[in-house]
Scaffold this motif. Structure first.
Motif, mmCIF file in Angstrom:
data_model
loop_
_atom_site.group_PDB
_atom_site.id
_atom_site.type_symbol
_atom_site.label_atom_id
_atom_site.label_comp_id
_atom_site.label_asym_id
_atom_site.label_seq_id
_atom_site.Cartn_x
_atom_site.Cartn_y
_atom_site.Cartn_z
ATOM 1 N N ALA A 19 0.828 -1.203 0.000
ATOM 2 C CA ALA A 19 0.000 0.000 0.000
ATOM 3 C C ALA A 19 0.863 1.254 0.000
ATOM 4 N N ASP A 23 0.972 3.888 -3.072
ATOM 5 C CA ASP A 23 0.665 5.307 -2.873
ATOM 6 C C ASP A 23 1.766 6.204 -3.429
ATOM 7 N N CYS A 26 1.346 6.211 -7.138
ATOM 8 C CA CYS A 26 0.206 7.063 -7.481
ATOM 9 C C CYS A 26 0.589 8.543 -7.453
ATOM 10 N N VAL A 45 -7.858 9.770 -6.112
ATOM 11 C CA VAL A 45 -7.552 8.511 -5.437
ATOM 12 C C VAL A 45 -8.164 8.562 -4.040
ATOM 13 N N HIS A 46 -8.915 7.519 -3.699
ATOM 14 C CA HIS A 46 -9.594 7.449 -2.407
ATOM 15 C C HIS A 46 -9.135 6.221 -1.640
ATOM 16 N N VAL A 47 -9.199 6.300 -0.304
ATOM 17 C CA VAL A 47 -9.076 5.146 0.582
ATOM 18 C C VAL A 47 -10.444 4.974 1.242
ATOM 19 N N ARG A 55 -7.671 0.955 -2.549
ATOM 20 C CA ARG A 55 -7.657 2.278 -3.145
ATOM 21 C C ARG A 55 -8.721 2.287 -4.235
#
Length: 108
Positions: A19, A23, A26, A45-47, A55
């Motif tokens: 992760a 990230d 990203c 980009v969302h969590v 993601r």
């Protein structure tokens, strides 16, 4: 604007180390998108709450051609080549705009 093309992508990551690396990948990719893709209207980009190894990308393009331009960019090609090492699963849902509020205005 009467056109719009979008997608939602859900990435499930292997573990916390994956992760973190995903990230970072990203972040580097987003820099290229911000500077080189005028047809990319939104790329977020969302969590998801309570899902630290997931993601979700929301992508909105002016039209299908803008998406195709995005796919050919060096930063996107790099992302696509590198992402697999971090992933447990990926789901892609393509979207056609039928209405809403924002930079795409298309009525039903």
């Amino acid at each position: 604007m009467s056109e719009g093309f979008g997608l939602v992508v859900r990435f499930s990551l292997r573990d916390q180390a994956s992760a973190k690396a995903f990230d970072e990948l990203c972040a580097a990719t987003l820099e290229g998108i911000k500077t080189a893709e005028p047809g990319t209207l939104a790329y977020v980009v969302h969590v998801p709450v309570g899902e630290p190894l997931v993601r979700v990308f929301y992508e909105l393009y002016a039209d299908r051609a803008a998406f195709e331009v995005h796919e050919t960019q060096p930063h996107t090609r790099h992302f696509l080549a590198q992402r697999e090492q971090y992933l447990a699963d990926v789901e892609v849902t393509f979207l056609d705009v039928i209405g809403g509020k924002g930079s795409v205005d298309k009525t039903v």
